[in-house]
Design a protein around this motif. Structure first.
Motif, mmCIF file in Angstrom:
data_model
loop_
_atom_site.group_PDB
_atom_site.id
_atom_site.type_symbol
_atom_site.label_atom_id
_atom_site.label_comp_id
_atom_site.label_asym_id
_atom_site.label_seq_id
_atom_site.Cartn_x
_atom_site.Cartn_y
_atom_site.Cartn_z
ATOM 1 N N CYS A 31 50.111 57.377 22.982
ATOM 2 C CA CYS A 31 48.791 56.785 22.748
ATOM 3 C C CYS A 31 48.765 56.153 21.354
ATOM 4 O O CYS A 31 49.272 56.745 20.398
ATOM 5 N N ILE A 32 48.230 54.943 21.227
ATOM 6 C CA ILE A 32 48.000 54.367 19.898
ATOM 7 C C ILE A 32 46.566 53.839 19.819
ATOM 8 O O ILE A 32 45.881 53.703 20.829
ATOM 9 N N ASP A 33 46.134 53.546 18.604
ATOM 10 C CA ASP A 33 44.856 52.879 18.437
ATOM 11 C C ASP A 33 44.978 51.882 17.288
ATOM 12 O O ASP A 33 45.800 52.055 16.374
ATOM 13 N N LYS A 38 39.566 70.078 20.554
ATOM 14 C CA LYS A 38 39.007 71.363 20.117
ATOM 15 C C LYS A 38 37.514 71.242 19.816
ATOM 16 O O LYS A 38 36.725 72.122 20.155
ATOM 17 N N ILE A 39 37.143 70.168 19.153
ATOM 18 C CA ILE A 39 35.737 69.983 18.787
ATOM 19 C C ILE A 39 34.878 69.770 20.038
ATOM 20 O O ILE A 39 33.807 70.368 20.185
ATOM 21 N N ILE A 40 35.382 68.948 20.960
ATOM 22 C CA ILE A 40 34.618 68.671 22.191
ATOM 23 C C ILE A 40 34.427 69.960 22.992
ATOM 24 O O ILE A 40 33.362 70.187 23.578
ATOM 25 N N ALA A 41 35.457 70.829 22.986
ATOM 26 C CA ALA A 41 35.327 72.102 23.706
ATOM 27 C C ALA A 41 34.145 72.898 23.166
ATOM 28 O O ALA A 41 33.392 73.509 23.940
ATOM 29 N N VAL A 42 33.959 72.891 21.850
ATOM 30 C CA VAL A 42 32.819 73.609 21.260
ATOM 31 C C VAL A 42 31.503 72.939 21.661
ATOM 32 O O VAL A 42 30.549 73.601 22.080
ATOM 33 N N PHE A 43 31.456 71.605 21.555
ATOM 34 C CA PHE A 43 30.234 70.878 21.942
ATOM 35 C C PHE A 43 29.863 71.219 23.387
ATOM 36 O O PHE A 43 28.700 71.476 23.698
ATOM 37 N N LYS A 44 30.855 71.220 24.274
ATOM 38 C CA LYS A 44 30.579 71.490 25.686
ATOM 39 C C LYS A 44 30.158 72.934 25.906
ATOM 40 O O LYS A 44 29.363 73.225 26.794
ATOM 41 N N ARG A 45 30.717 73.841 25.115
ATOM 42 C CA ARG A 45 30.340 75.247 25.224
ATOM 43 C C ARG A 45 28.851 75.423 24.937
ATOM 44 O O ARG A 45 28.229 76.371 25.393
ATOM 45 N N HIS A 46 28.298 74.489 24.152
ATOM 46 C CA HIS A 46 26.880 74.560 23.821
ATOM 47 C C HIS A 46 26.044 73.585 24.651
ATOM 48 O O HIS A 46 24.898 73.312 24.316
ATOM 49 N N GLY A 47 26.654 73.051 25.696
ATOM 50 C CA GLY A 47 25.880 72.256 26.648
ATOM 51 C C GLY A 47 25.581 70.835 26.217
ATOM 52 O O GLY A 47 24.673 70.205 26.767
ATOM 53 N N ALA A 48 26.338 70.306 25.252
ATOM 54 C CA ALA A 48 26.050 68.945 24.811
ATOM 55 C C ALA A 48 26.530 67.928 25.837
ATOM 56 O O ALA A 48 27.596 68.086 26.430
ATOM 57 N N PRO A 95 51.515 56.885 17.467
ATOM 58 C CA PRO A 95 51.455 57.989 18.445
ATOM 59 C C PRO A 95 51.344 59.380 17.816
ATOM 60 O O PRO A 95 50.603 60.233 18.327
ATOM 61 N N GLN A 96 52.031 59.611 16.709
ATOM 62 C CA GLN A 96 51.906 60.930 16.064
ATOM 63 C C GLN A 96 50.487 61.161 15.575
ATOM 64 O O GLN A 96 49.907 62.230 15.768
ATOM 65 N N GLN A 97 49.940 60.155 14.925
ATOM 66 C CA GLN A 97 48.566 60.278 14.424
ATOM 67 C C GLN A 97 47.572 60.455 15.567
ATOM 68 O O GLN A 97 46.626 61.236 15.468
ATOM 69 N N MET A 98 47.798 59.735 16.665
ATOM 70 C CA MET A 98 46.888 59.864 17.801
ATOM 71 C C MET A 98 46.986 61.253 18.439
ATOM 72 O O MET A 98 46.001 61.793 18.929
ATOM 73 N N THR A 99 48.202 61.805 18.442
ATOM 74 C CA THR A 99 48.370 63.133 19.017
ATOM 75 C C THR A 99 47.598 64.163 18.187
ATOM 76 O O THR A 99 46.880 65.007 18.729
ATOM 77 N N LEU A 100 47.734 64.066 16.854
ATOM 78 C CA LEU A 100 46.966 64.951 15.974
ATOM 79 C C LEU A 100 45.469 64.755 16.210
ATOM 80 O O LEU A 100 44.715 65.703 16.381
ATOM 81 N N ARG A 101 45.056 63.489 16.198
ATOM 82 C CA ARG A 101 43.653 63.145 16.356
ATOM 83 C C ARG A 101 43.093 63.698 17.674
ATOM 84 O O ARG A 101 42.062 64.375 17.690
ATOM 85 N N ASN A 102 43.802 63.431 18.767
ATOM 86 C CA ASN A 102 43.305 63.882 20.069
ATOM 87 C C ASN A 102 43.257 65.399 20.158
ATOM 88 O O ASN A 102 42.374 65.962 20.796
ATOM 89 N N GLY A 103 44.232 66.064 19.494
ATOM 90 C CA GLY A 103 44.220 67.522 19.480
ATOM 91 C C GLY A 103 42.988 68.066 18.771
ATOM 92 O O GLY A 103 42.331 68.996 19.246
ATOM 93 N N VAL A 104 42.651 67.459 17.629
ATOM 94 C CA VAL A 104 41.461 67.875 16.874
ATOM 95 C C VAL A 104 40.198 67.624 17.689
ATOM 96 O O VAL A 104 39.338 68.498 17.838
#
Lengths: 481, 481
Positions: free
Chosen positions: B60-62, A48-58, A36-45
């Motif tokens: 969440c886990i994976d 942020k990345i998806i927000a940028v992709f969406k900002r550019h209309g991907a 769960p800790q790793q997934m929380t870090l992962r999902n947080g990263v």
């Protein structure tokens, strides 16, 4: 003899039944679970990345984890040996995907799509030598943004660079430089230095090692393994130590050897245009034109780039050199390989090395530099005395139905201390505490776990009261409502 | 002859070189790509489901997509033949995961975790006969919520049911009933009907077919294939037609045969307690105690349940029967199979049949009942005349840097009509339109794509103006800021 046989058989059956099955309690080599800790870090990263992709209309697409083996064949050069094959599945020969780029090309060709701006985040598989402590696994996430379509030179390419800078800035992972180069310039440079045509790609792979190895080693490999003459290698050596900005482009455009090589001039003009667009996008100060950048993959045909951290990252009391975080380039001929009429769809894209980012964040977590909450519970419903399970359930129901993230103990009579400890360990900010005397008066206690302050709240106002408290906590934490 | 050979060889080489490679341009059998529309639907569904999981405090886990084959062996009964095996990977025998439950059990045992409330959303693999039009694939998403830990009876079980109702309500996919039953009751019932111990599981699998087949067929299978006596089958037939609420539980607790069977009484008492908790959670009206519910999987040990739509779903002018959307139950003995000392971690969980939900939504999309936007762009930067690429790039930069989701054409001189069409086709609400005369006066036009109204906005106020317009559009759309 008959009896002996039967006895042996019986013993065998007994063994099979009685002993607990001996499992290899591990995951496959080079893979890991995410806790769960790793997934929380992962999902947080990724958020942020998806927000940028969406900002550019991907737009988002997904493809199967395996492809017909034919689809992958002949796309990765020497690295094809790292592909995972499945057993024959009733006549189908399948392999696990090696990256997300070849599946994208297959998807575009198969569906006859000419333009697409898409992102794709998924796991890919490489039977490489795992170096798990450095975040290198056999199963790992790729996170790709690509623009497919016939457009004007360097316009989508420049946007890819802008996307990379926005992601690097958003991840706040450290200072970085975005190195750029051009495959046509590399080809022209090899030609100008006297490398035969058929040795361009192998030479390019060798140049790619300059980020990890000193020039002398690279030179030796060129001469001994790739069969380049020492003179040609030395000429290459002079070029690949160059890096700079638009002034370097202008200087090389006047270079005696390069200016006579069509490919080199094309590459340099491309870089020049790209630098202009980068200035318009306000990212020129992040860009470094670097002739030593080569990128390993065969399929690039135009601009190539790589985002590299310029300083080691501090983790606990140690420093760690991370290097490249993102990379990509233009590949105009890949989609055509899947089209029976060889119809091309030019593409440019970037892959974010999220595993390196995860690995840095996990190291920081282990060193105590950062902390994460693995759940988002706002309210814990606790009881101070026995026999309050039913009342807790009713309150939980009210809170869940009001959309409040709520939890309670699954035990009938949990200890008060255990319940409060659970709140503290899990960063839960509020607890509703049920007590006999309060319930008789139609109130419950609401406890702030951090401050330990408790207020009596009328049972019928509880939902409203908690919603207000949660909103207030969110304001304090984020500075916004 | 020599010459002929050489010519033949030459022809062969030529063929290999010249003809474009013939690829099977398809995905593997039973798998598919998700295009942007499908991904938008999918992500929308998962977002709603994850919100419910988080409301209940799930982490969440994976886990890796493949497991050591040993881990999967002996967990799925007859269905083991559907497992995808990989080729031997240097001594490691790997298989693609068949579900998310066995990997969870392996994870708990391997890491010696005694309590966990987790969700896991990932693809699983079954080499089944695909029925793709009905949403049955060989690669498909599972979406699981499980509570592991030694707790008081039926408390976590009831929360799983509450979670299912919240998800069903949130998805707004139609009226449903949550059928419940108990494996101990089924065992007791088989015992009371005269089924031998070793035929409980096969009989259970046969009962599981009652949702698709009439009793007569099920009876025939019991007698002919499973070797149950006609008398026992008929006794079972009387029980499995029963369903109801707590009054049925009380009736069966007095049943002459069942009341003498320990397992049946245990099961009935469990159901009774569960129904009480469901009443406290306010979901009793959704629950139906149904003795025909059996669930296929071997590993269940306690309560089992299934959410079933009670009405066909209207898609275009047709109606489609969807059936089961979620299912799960208690499995107390699975984790112990991975522990060398057979240490158990009791678990209860639910799997949401998201593929069925996707399939319904995709059919609605195809029928024109719903529409989706595959990007989230708020502002398109267009130019009315030629040679405005640089200006467009500067404006895009300002908007991106202000966090505004912005797009422009990748062509130097796109046609005005093409740009506006792009906005309409992609549901982009606003366009900034650059024109020579406006720019000279330091203004740009902002166009509302729907109303076609255009306003002149000073260039230096553009970002603020657009932020205000976007906020207003969001209020109109969602009713909130």
């Amino acid at each position: 003899e008959e009896v002996a046989k039967l006895l042996a058989l019986k013993a065998q059956i007994k063994t099979e039944d009685a002993t607990p099955q001996k499992f290899s309690l591990k995951t496959a080599k080079g893979t890991r679970d995410y806790n769960p800790q790793q997934m929380t870090l992962r999902n947080g990263v990724l958020e942020k990345i998806i927000a940028v992709f969406k900002r550019h209309g991907a737009e988002c697409i997904d493809t199967p984890v395996f492809e017909l083996k034919d689809v992958l064949t002949g796309k990765y050069g020497e690295d094809s040996k790292l592909i995972y094959d499945l057993k024959d599945q009733g006549g189908e020969i399948l392999s696990l995907r090696y990256d997300l780029t070849v599946p994208l090309a297959r998807y575009l060709a198969m569906n006859k799509i000419n333009t697409l701006k898409r992102y794709h985040i998924a796991k890919v598989y490489r039977r490489d030598n795992p170096a798990m402590t450095r975040g290198r696994y056999r199963e790992f996430y790729q996170c790709d943004f690509d623009i497919a379509g016939q457009y004007d030179p360097m316009v989508p390419d420049a946007e890819c660079l802008k996307v990379v800078t926005e992601i690097m800035d958003s991840l706040e992972i450290g200072q970085y430089v975005l190195k750029i180069n051009h495959r046509r310039l590399l080809d022209g440079m090899f030609e100008a230095c006297g490398v035969p045509d058929d040795k361009f790609r192998p030479t390019c792979s060798t140049v790619d090692k300059l980020d990890k190895s000193p020039w002398e080693e690279v030179r030796t490999e060129m001469i001994n393994e790739k069969g380049i003459t020492p003179e040609a290698a030395d000429r290459i050596g002079e070029y690949v130590r160059l890096n700079g900005g638009v002034e370097l482009v202008d200087q090389l455009l006047k270079d005696e050897k390069l200016s006579k090589t069509k490919a080199a001039v094309e590459g340099l003009q491309g870089i020049k245009l790209l630098l202009e667009y980068c200035e318009l996008f306000g990212i020129k100060n992040k860009i470094l034109f670097d002739l030593s950048l080569a990128r390993g993959l065969d399929y690039y045909t135009g601009v190539i780039y790589e985002a590299v951290l310029t300083q080691p990252i501090k983790i606990g009391n140690e420093e760690q050199t991370v290097g490249s975080i993102a990379g990509g380039g233009r590949y105009d001929n890949l989609v055509g390989m899947f089209d029976s009429k060889n119809k091309q769809v030019p593409c440019v894209g970037v892959s974010i090395g999220v595993e390196r980012v995860f690995s840095v964040l996990e190291a920081k977590l282990a060193a105590g530099d950062i902390s994460v909450r693995t759940n988002e519970i706002d309210v814990y419903v606790a009881s101070a005395q026995k026999n309050f399970l039913e009342e807790r359930m009713k309150i939980c129901t009210d809170l869940w139905n009001a959309g409040i993230k709520t939890e309670q103990s699954y035990k009938k009579n949990p200890k008060m201390l255990t319940q409060l400890q659970h709140c503290e360990e899990n960063g839960i900010p509020l607890a509703v505490v049920l007590g006999e005397s309060e319930l008789k008066r139609g109130v419950v206690k609401v406890r702030n776990i951090k401050t330990r302050q408790e207020d009596e709240v009328p049972r019928e106002n509880l939902v409203q009261d908690l919603l207000a408290r949660i909103a207030e906590l969110n304001v304090k934490e984020n500075g916004t409502a």
